[in-house]
Motif scaffolding. Sequence first.
Motif, PDB file in Angstrom:
ATOM      1  N   ARG A 272     -24.883   8.186  -2.235  1.00  0.00           N
ATOM      2  CA  ARG A 272     -25.430   9.446  -2.751  1.00  0.00           C
ATOM      3  C   ARG A 272     -24.935   9.695  -4.169  1.00  0.00           C
TER       4      ARG A 272
ATOM      5  N   ALA B 254     -24.942  12.523  -6.993  1.00  0.00           N
ATOM      6  CA  ALA B 254     -25.161  13.960  -7.187  1.00  0.00           C
ATOM      7  C   ALA B 254     -25.091  14.278  -8.682  1.00  0.00           C
TER       8      ALA B 254
ATOM      9  N   GLU C 165     -32.535  17.242 -16.813  1.00  0.00           N
ATOM     10  CA  GLU C 165     -33.057  16.765 -15.530  1.00  0.00           C
ATOM     11  C   GLU C 165     -34.205  15.771 -15.721  1.00  0.00           C
TER      12      GLU C 165
ATOM     13  N   ASP D 209     -29.517   7.621  -2.823  1.00  0.00           N
ATOM     14  CA  ASP D 209     -29.998   8.966  -2.530  1.00  0.00           C
ATOM     15  C   ASP D 209     -29.643   9.827  -3.748  1.00  0.00           C
TER      16      ASP D 209
ATOM     17  N   GLN E  57     -29.667  13.218  -5.822  1.00  0.00           N
ATOM     18  CA  GLN E  57     -29.783  14.650  -5.592  1.00  0.00           C
ATOM     19  C   GLN E  57     -29.312  15.416  -6.822  1.00  0.00           C
TER      20      GLN E  57
ATOM     21  N   LEU F 280     -28.111  18.670  -7.975  1.00  0.00           N
ATOM     22  CA  LEU F 280     -27.529  19.860  -7.348  1.00  0.00           C
ATOM     23  C   LEU F 280     -27.494  21.060  -8.273  1.00  0.00           C
TER      24      LEU F 280
END
Length: 196
Positions: free
Chosen positions: A6, A8, A17, A39, A41, A43
Amino acid sequence: MAAKPRIAFFLEDAAQEAIVPPLFKRLADEEGFDSGHFDFQVLSARGGDSLGAFRQFLKDAPQYGHLKADLLVVGSDANCKGFPARRGLVLKEAEKSPYPEVIVAIPDPHIERWYLLDVKALAQAAGVKLSVSTPAYKCDKNHYKTLLRQAFTGTEVIPPLGGIEYGPQVAEAMDLYQAGKNDHGFAEFIENTRAW
């Protein structure tokens, strides 16, 4: 089946972004990892306070076991304070991190400059010919936003988001080596991401 690693992201705004995660995905692909292996993400990417969101995440992490991540990517514009000072501030916060790795993305002074590091890539992303050159460093809050918007003057394109909507395509098309020569924060982000 093992869980995907993951990643983040704590980013300042939509401009970060639109380009930072796509750059990371491109680098993962170039290093032989299908970006689907991870993964991803985001946040935090609003309000210009990525560092505040990062601090809160680190504060909450010991209490909440579900806040897992294999890598934290923290984007924070240098905002005319200089790349070393902003990087130092982020890395000082990262010292408190229970997470194994933190990579910083520090545009100096603002993220819109990263969009202009490879004008050819921006032109390719927008599908138009642009007659603007990579801008020299200038410390002014809206200088690079204005330059990015003005890059489209005289073309049939009027970017509704000022050009940041082309972030994913710019990330894909950029000459990373040349862009890194023009911006030390960009070069460090690329180098550290590849190393990870």
